[in-house]
Design an enzyme around this catalytic site. Structure first.
Site, PDB file in Angstrom:
ATOM      1  N   PRO A 181       0.813  -1.228   0.000  1.00 22.49           N
ATOM      2  CA  PRO A 181       0.000   0.000   0.000  1.00 22.49           C
ATOM      3  C   PRO A 181       0.844   1.275   0.000  1.00 22.49           C
ATOM      4  O   PRO A 181       1.958   1.301   0.523  1.00 22.49           O
ATOM      5  CB  PRO A 181      -0.805  -0.125   1.306  1.00 22.49           C
ATOM      6  CG  PRO A 181      -0.823  -1.587   1.607  1.00 22.49           C
ATOM      7  CD  PRO A 181       0.487  -2.120   1.098  1.00 22.49           C
ATOM      8  N   PHE A 182       0.269   2.299  -0.587  1.00 22.74           N
ATOM      9  CA  PHE A 182       0.850   3.652  -0.609  1.00 22.74           C
ATOM     10  C   PHE A 182       2.239   3.685  -1.277  1.00 22.74           C
ATOM     11  O   PHE A 182       3.080   4.487  -0.929  1.00 22.74           O
ATOM     12  CB  PHE A 182       0.915   4.240   0.812  1.00 22.74           C
ATOM     13  CG  PHE A 182      -0.405   4.173   1.517  1.00 22.74           C
ATOM     14  CD1 PHE A 182      -1.501   4.869   1.021  1.00 22.74           C
ATOM     15  CD2 PHE A 182      -0.577   3.384   2.636  1.00 22.74           C
ATOM     16  CE1 PHE A 182      -2.735   4.773   1.643  1.00 22.74           C
ATOM     17  CE2 PHE A 182      -1.804   3.291   3.255  1.00 22.74           C
ATOM     18  CZ  PHE A 182      -2.890   3.992   2.766  1.00 22.74           C
ATOM     19  N   ARG A 183       2.438   2.774  -2.205  1.00 19.79           N
ATOM     20  CA  ARG A 183       3.692   2.693  -2.980  1.00 19.79           C
ATOM     21  C   ARG A 183       4.906   2.413  -2.101  1.00 19.79           C
ATOM     22  O   ARG A 183       6.044   2.673  -2.495  1.00 19.79           O
ATOM     23  CB  ARG A 183       3.912   3.948  -3.823  1.00 19.79           C
ATOM     24  CG  ARG A 183       2.691   4.335  -4.620  1.00 19.79           C
ATOM     25  CD  ARG A 183       2.996   4.867  -5.999  1.00 19.79           C
ATOM     26  NE  ARG A 183       1.751   5.031  -6.755  1.00 19.79           N
ATOM     27  CZ  ARG A 183       1.295   4.177  -7.645  1.00 19.79           C
ATOM     28  NH1 ARG A 183       1.969   3.083  -7.927  1.00 19.79           N
ATOM     29  NH2 ARG A 183       0.165   4.389  -8.272  1.00 19.79           N
ATOM     30  N   LEU A 184       4.647   1.868  -0.914  1.00 19.12           N
ATOM     31  CA  LEU A 184       5.769   1.461  -0.047  1.00 19.12           C
ATOM     32  C   LEU A 184       6.070  -0.009  -0.343  1.00 19.12           C
ATOM     33  O   LEU A 184       5.942  -0.886   0.514  1.00 19.12           O
ATOM     34  CB  LEU A 184       5.411   1.692   1.423  1.00 19.12           C
ATOM     35  CG  LEU A 184       5.078   3.150   1.776  1.00 19.12           C
ATOM     36  CD1 LEU A 184       4.738   3.284   3.252  1.00 19.12           C
ATOM     37  CD2 LEU A 184       6.270   4.060   1.429  1.00 19.12           C
ATOM     38  N   HIS A 185       6.408  -0.257  -1.592  1.00 18.14           N
ATOM     39  CA  HIS A 185       6.554  -1.628  -2.068  1.00 18.14           C
ATOM     40  C   HIS A 185       7.777  -2.310  -1.453  1.00 18.14           C
ATOM     41  O   HIS A 185       8.721  -1.651  -1.013  1.00 18.14           O
ATOM     42  CB  HIS A 185       6.704  -1.628  -3.597  1.00 18.14           C
ATOM     43  CG  HIS A 185       5.695  -0.784  -4.287  1.00 18.14           C
ATOM     44  ND1 HIS A 185       4.338  -0.977  -4.142  1.00 18.14           N
ATOM     45  CD2 HIS A 185       5.836   0.280  -5.116  1.00 18.14           C
ATOM     46  CE1 HIS A 185       3.695  -0.078  -4.866  1.00 18.14           C
ATOM     47  NE2 HIS A 185       4.563   0.704  -5.453  1.00 18.14           N
TER      48      HIS A 185
END
Ligand SMILES: Cc1cc2nc3c(=O)[nH]c(=O)nc-3n(C[C@H](O)[C@H](O)[C@H](O)COP(=O)(O)O)c2cc1C
Length: 205
Positions: A181-185
């Protein structure tokens, strides 16, 4: 739905890349609508200009990642000149990516013969009929070539064309990416070290 097929556990705990890749490819065979082994293959031409296209992964193990093609195609010529390539898998349903980079070896004749012999007859004819990546004057010319090779090889085995074989990317690095989520890959990269083991690092997404 794809979640049900996800590899269990935290992939960032993995200590070597091949078992993890095998698990992700296995997941992809269940999640993807077609060609879970489809992979973008990047090469460079003699001017260093990048080139990319899809191929199908036809084998992998600790020695590397294998695909087959026409050695006189653009990719064939580029790899034979540079002896380097990179691959990028993207399994959309799983929101996962795997990147592979490294030097390239030519698959041995026995291995290539075995794979060629296992292909459908039409595909074996196609390997003879297609002058891959060269200009084709018409669809008819291709179908005529296929018909001519079908007649030529009507009886007996179809030999593997000398210009058709496999390449193996011997990975110097393999990177695993999973959407969070939230591009906190999550990104996990394995890099081959001097003792032929793997160093592991997390990367910022
Ligand atoms: C899903 C998919 C899989 C493909 N698999 C292969 C393959 O395994 N080998 C191959 O030579 N071309 C394959 N192709 C065709 C290549 O993408 C490309 O059009 C062709 O090899 C010529 O590329 P080149 O001119 O860069 O050499 C595939 C195409 C798609 C869309």
């Amino acid at each position: 739905m794809a979640e049900a097929t996800l590899t269990s556990g935290d992939f960032t705990e993995s200590t070597e890349p091949f078992r993890l890749f095998a698990a992700w490819l296995e997941d992809a065979t269940r999640s993807e609508p077609n060609d879970p082994n489809g992979v973008a293959l990047a090469t460079v031409d003699e001017d260093g200009m990048p080139n990319v296209r899809m191929v199908l992964l036809k084998g992998f193990d600790e020695h590397g990642f294998v695909f087959y093609t026409n050695f006189e195609s653009a990719k064939g010529r580029e790899i034979l000149a540079s002896r380097k390539a990179a691959m990028c898998f993207h399994w959309k349903s799983l929101r996962r990516q795997v990147r592979v980079r490294g030097p390239v070896e030519i698959v041995g004749d026995a291995e290539a013969d075995a794979y060629y012999a296992a292909r459908p007859r039409g595909s074996r004819i196609g390997a003879w009929a297609s002058k891959q990546s060269r200009a084709l004057e018409s669809r008819f010319a291709l179908e005529k070539a296929a018909a001519e090779y079908t007649a030529k090889f009507a009886l007996g085995e179809i030999p593997r064309p000398h210009h058709w074989s496999g390449f193996r990317i011997v990975p110097m690095s393999i990177e695993f990416w999973h959407d969070r989520p939230f591009r906190l890959h999550d990104r996990l990269v394995f890099t081959r070290n001097d003792s032929d083991g793997w160093d592991k690092a997390r990367l910022y997404p």
